[in-house]
Design a protein around this motif. Structure first.
Motif, short mmCIF file in Angstrom:
data_model
loop_
_atom_site.label_atom_id
_atom_site.label_comp_id
_atom_site.label_asym_id
_atom_site.label_seq_id
_atom_site.Cartn_x
_atom_site.Cartn_y
_atom_site.Cartn_z
N SER A 243 1.09 -1.00 -0.24
CA SER A 243 0.26 0.26 -0.10
C SER A 243 0.40 1.46 -0.03
O SER A 243 0.42 2.46 -0.50
N ASN A 244 1.93 1.40 0.94
CA ASN A 244 2.84 2.79 0.83
C ASN A 244 3.73 2.57 -0.88
O ASN A 244 3.80 3.74 -1.00
N TYR A 247 1.01 4.09 -2.55
CA TYR A 247 0.54 5.97 -2.48
C TYR A 247 2.17 6.43 -3.55
O TYR A 247 1.36 7.56 -3.89
N TRP A 251 2.18 10.13 -6.21
CA TRP A 251 2.08 10.76 -6.01
C TRP A 251 3.39 11.41 -6.14
O TRP A 251 3.72 13.05 -6.49
N ASN A 301 1.43 11.44 6.52
CA ASN A 301 2.24 10.23 6.19
C ASN A 301 3.15 10.36 7.87
O ASN A 301 4.79 10.36 7.93
#
Length: 731
Positions: A243-244, A247, A251, A301
Motif C-alpha cells: 500500500s505504501n 501511495y 504522488w 504520512n
C-alpha cells in the motif's frame, strides 16, 4: 611588469589604437594615422631617464597605493559576498513578483478581449499538437499494457531464484519498461513528422517540446517505479508495504508530471505563443501547487513514517544509529516542510541558478541515500541469513564456522559505518558544503586516502592470516583429517598458534599505525624499556618463561597427559610458555606457573601399569591366591578392555607381611592412560573370585582383654557384651 603597466596606462591615457581594415586593399585608417605621433612621443619619453621618472611619479600620484588591496579585501570578504547574494536574491524575487503581476494583467486582457491573439494560428497549432499527443499517449498506453504483462511473466518466480538470476530478471523487466517509453516517444515523432499542420518531414516546435517533455518525465517516473515497484513486490528494492509503495509511487509520479510538463512544455509554449510573463506566472502557480502537495503528503504520512523509523530503531536494539532514527522520526515532517518551503522561496529569489542547484543536490542526495540503503540492506540480509559451511568442512574444521560467525558481523558493522560515512560525504558534496572530491584529488588527499586504505588492508590481511593459521592448526589437530595428532603435536601446534597470534597483533598494529603516519620508533623504544623493566622487576615471570621453555624442550608433558605437578595432579588441559592448566579428578581447574614447579610426574609415557597389591589372611593358601589373581586377569582379557592390555599378567608374589594380612602383588601392563580403567575392572573380578574360593580379605579386629582393675571394680564383660563390643570395634 612595471614597464608593461606603464606602457598600457600611457596608451590608455593618450590615444587608443583602433585597428580598422577598409576594403580589399587594407588601407590604414585616419585614427591609426593620428595614433602614430603619440606612440613616437611615448617611445621618446621611455628613452629619456628624467622624463620616464616624471611619468612614473605622475602615475603613482594618480593611483592610490591601497586601492588594489582594498578592492581585493572587499571582493573576498564574507560581508561583501553575503551582500551580493542578498542583492541578487532580492532582485530575483522582485523580478518574479513583477512577472506574476504582468501575467495577471495579461490573463485579464485575454478575458476582456483587450489582448488580441491569432486564433487561426493557435487552432492550427492545437490540432497538430493534439494529434501528436493522441498518438504519443495512446501508443504508450498500449505499450505499457504489453510491458506489464511481459514483466509479470518474467518476475513471477523471481523470489525462488538465486541472486544472479534474480538481478538478471529484474534488469530485464526494467529494460522492457524503458523500451515501452522509447518506442512510444519514437511513434510520437513519426506522427509529428506526418501531421498535416506542419510541412512533411518537419516537426513543429510545440510538438518537439511535448515529445521531449514526455521522454524526460516518463524516464524520471521509471526511476521511481524501479525503486518502489508498485505492481511487482517481488522486484522491490525499498522495504515498504504494498500500500505504501502504491501511495508514494502515485504522488511522486503526479508531482513529476506536473513540474516536468509545465517547465518543459507548457511554459516554453506560452512564452513563445503569448508572453514570457504569462509563462513565468504559470511556473509560479505550478511550483506553489507542487510544494502544497508535498506538504500535504508529508502531513498525511507523519505518523506512519515515525512508526516505521521507530520499528527500524527497535530492530537495531537502539544503537547510536537507532537513536538517531528515533530523533529523526519525531521531527522529520518539520524538516521536510522547511525544505519544501525553502525550495519554493529559493526558486522565487533565483529561479535560474538556485533551483537547478537545489534540485540537482536533492537528486544526488536521494541517489546517495538509496544506494546506501540498498548496500546496508544487502549487508543486513547477509548477516541475518547466517553463514553455513558445507558438512565436510564442518567435520574437518568444527570451529571455523563459529569463528567466521564471530568475525563476519564485526566486519559488516565496520562496513555499515563506512557506508554511512560515504553517504554523508556524498550529501555534503552535492550541497557544496565541502569539496571532498577536490580535496581527494590533491596530494594531501591522495596521501591520506592511501594511508587509510593501506592500514585497513593490513588489518584485514592480519585477520585473514589469523583465521587461516587457526583453521590450519585446527585441521591438523582434528582426528578426521586422516591421522590422529599426538600429544606432542597438540602441544606444539597450540603454542605456535598462540605465539603467532601475539606476533601478528603486534606487527600488524605497528604496520597499521606506521601507514597512518604514527611514528612507531618511540613505541619500539618504549617496548624495549618495558621489556627491560620486566626483566628486572618481574623475575617470577621471567623464571616462568625460562622454565616453560626448558619443559617444552624436554617434552616432559603435553596436552591430555595425566601428570603430577607439585602437589597437584590431573589432566593437562592447557599448556603455555608460562604455565600449565590442570583439571583434577573432582573437576577443579588448577593454574600452576612453572616457577613453582620443582618436578613433573607424567603417568602417560610409553606404557603404564596397574599394580595390584592384595592383602589376604595369614591362613590363606598363597598358591590358591595366585591362581585366583590369574583367573581374574583372564576374565578381564575376555572383555573389551583386552585391547588396552600390552602383556600377560606379571605375578611378583608375596611382598610384605602386615599386622593382619599378607601382601601379594601383581602387575598388568596397559596402554598409557588405561591403567585405571583396567585396574577397576580387575579389582571387581578379583573380589568375585575370592568370594567363590573362600579366600578371606582381612579387616582390622579389636580384642578386649579383661584385666585386674576391671574385676576389682566389678565391671566385668559378659560373653554377649564381649561379642557386641567386638562387633563395634571392627573397622
Amino acid at each position: 611588469m612595471r614597464l608593461i603597466l606603464i606602457l598600457f596606462v600611457t596608451l590608455s591615457m593618450f590615444s587608443p589604437v583602433v585597428m580598422a581594415q577598409e576594403g580589399a586593399g587594407g588601407a590604414v585608417s585616419a585614427t591609426e594615422q593620428q595614433a602614430s605621433p603619440a606612440v613616437d612621443d611615448l617611445i621618446r619619453i621611455l628613452q629619456d631617464d628624467a622624463a620616464r621618472a616624471q611619468l612614473i611619479d605622475r602615475l603613482r600620484a594618480e593611483v592610490p597605493e591601497d586601492t588594489a588591496a582594498s578592492a581585493d579585501v572587499a571582493d573576498f570578504s564574507i560581508a561583501r559576498q553575503l551582500a551580493n547574494y542578498t542583492q541578487g536574491a532580492a532582485q530575483g524575487a522582485s523580478a518574479t513578483a513583477r512577472a506574476v503581476v504582468r501575467a495577471v494583467a495579461e490573463v485579464r486582457g485575454l478575458v476582456d478581449g483587450s489582448l488580441h491573439l491569432d486564433v487561426n494560428a493557435i487552432q492550427t497549432v492545437l490540432v497538430g499538437l493534439l494529434a501528436v499527443a493522441a498518438g504519443l499517449f495512446g501508443s504508450y498506453f498500449l505499450l505499457r499494457l504489453a510491458a506489464n504483462a511481459a514483466m509479470s511473466r518474467i518476475l513471477r518466480d523471481v523470489r525462488r531464484r538465486g541472486w544472479p538470476t534474480r538481478i538478471g530478471k529484474i534488469a530485464s523487466a526494467i529494460v522492457i519498461d524503458g523500451i515501452s517509453i522509447v518506442f512510444a516517444w519514437g511513434l510520437g515523432y513519426v506522427v509529428a513528422l506526418n501531421v498535416e499542420t506542419t510541412p512533411t518531414g518537419q516537426v513543429g516546435l510545440y510538438q518537439a517540446l511535448l515529445l521531449n517533455a514526455f521522454l524526460v518525465v516518463e524516464l524520471s517516473k521509471l526511476a521511481s517505479r524501479v525503486l518502489l515497484a508498485p505492481r511487482h513486490p517481488e522486484a522491490r528494492f525499498v522495504p515498504v508495504a504494498d500500500s505504501n509503495a502504491v501511495y508514494w509511487s502515485f504522488w511522486i509520479g503526479r508531482v513529476i508530471s506536473l513540474i516536468g510538463y509545465t517547465f518543459m512544455f507548457a511554459s516554453p509554449a506560452l512564452a513563445q505563443s503569448i508572453s514570457r510573463a504569462l509563462a513565468a506566472g504559470v511556473q509560479v502557480v505550478v511550483m506553489s501547487t507542487a510544494v502544497a502537495i508535498g506538504v500535504l503528503v508529508v502531513l498525511q504520512n507523519r505518523d506512519d513514517v515515525r512508526a516505521w523509523l521507530a520499528h527500524r530503531a527497535e530492530r537495531r536494539n537502539h544503537d547510536p544509529l537507532g537513536r538517531l532514527l528515533l530523533v529523526l522520526g519525531q521531527y522529520w515532517h518539520i524538516l521536510a516542510i522547511l525544505y519544501l518551503v525553502g525550495l519554493l522561496l529559493v526558486w522565487f529569489a533565483n529561479p535560474d541558478d538556485a533551483l537547478p542547484f537545489m534540485l540537482g543536490a536533492t537528486a544526488q542526495s536521494i541517489i546517495a541515500v538509496i544506494i546506501g540503503v540498498l548496500v546496508l540492506g544487502f549487508v543486513g540480509r547477509f548477516v541475518s541469513g547466517g553463514l553455513e559451511l558445507p558438512e565436510d568442512v564442518q567435520e574437518r574444521l568444527p570451529l571455523l564456522e563459529g569463528r567466521l560467525k564471530a568475525f563476519v558481523p564485526r566486519v559488516m558493522l565496520v562496513i555499515r559505518w563506512i557506508v554511512l560515512a560515504l553517504v554523508v560525504i556524498a550529501i555534503g558534496q552535492a550541497w557544496s558544503l565541502f569539496d571532498f572530491v577536490g580535496w581527494l584529488s590533491t596530494d594531501e588527499g591522495l596521501g591520506v586516502a592511501g594511508a587509510v586504505t593501506s592500514a585497513a588492508l593490513i588489518v584485514v590481511v592480519a585477520v585473514v592470516l589469523h583465521i587461516v593459521v587457526a583453521s590450519w592448526v585446527e585441521y591438523r589437530l582434528s582426528p578426521k583429517g586422516g591421522r590422529a595428532p599426538s600429544s606432542r603435536e597438540t602441544t606444539l601446534l597450540n603454542l605456535f598458534k598462540n605465539a603467532f597470534t601475539v606476533a601478528l597483533v603486534i606487527f600488524g598494529s605497528m604496520l597499521a599505525l606506521a601507514q597512518i603516519g604514527v611514528n612507531i620508533a618511540p613505541l619500539l623504544a618504549g617496548a624495549g624499556v618495558v621489556g627491560l623493566a620486566i626483566g628486572f622487576g618481574a623475575q617470577k615471570l621471567v623464571q616462568d618463561i625460562i622454565t616453560g621453555i626448558f619443559i617444552q624442550f624436554e617434552n616432559i608433558m603435553n596436552v591430555g597427559d595425566v601428570v603430577a605437578v607439585g602437589d597437584k595432579s590431573g589432566v593437562v588441559e592447557k599448556l603455555t610458555i608460562r604455565s600449565v592448566t590442570i583439571r583434577d579428578l573432582s573437576g577443579t581447574v588448577h593454574l600452576v606457573p612453572f616457577s613453582s614447579v620443582d618436578q613433573v610426574s607424567n603417568m602417560m609415557r610409553g606404557f603404564s601399569y596397574h599394580v595390584a597389591e592384595i592383602g589376604v589372611a595369614y591362613d590363606s593358601d598363597i598358591t590358591a591366591v595366585k591362581a585366583a589373581m590369574h583367573e581374574a586377569f583372564e576374565q578381564v582379557m575376555q572383555t573389551e578392555l583386552s585391547e588396552f592390555v600390552l602383556a600377560d599378567f606379571e605375578m611378583q608374589g608375596v611382598t610384605g607381611f602386615g599386622d593382619s594380612a599378607i601382601t601379594v602383588r601383581g602387575r598388568i601392563k596397559t596402554v598409557p592412560g588405561q591403567q585405571w580403567g583396567v585396574g577397576r575392572r580387575y579389582n571387581e573380578y578379583l573380589k568375585q573370585v575370592f568370594s567363590e574360593r573362600g579366600i578371606e580379605i582381612p579387616y582390622p579386629h579389636v580384642t578386649f582383654v579383661q584385666g585386674g582393675e576391671a574385676r576389682a571394680s566389678g565391671r566385668v564383660l559378659r560373653h554377649g557384651d564381649r561379642g557386641a563390643s567386638a562387633e563395634q570395634g571392627e573397622g
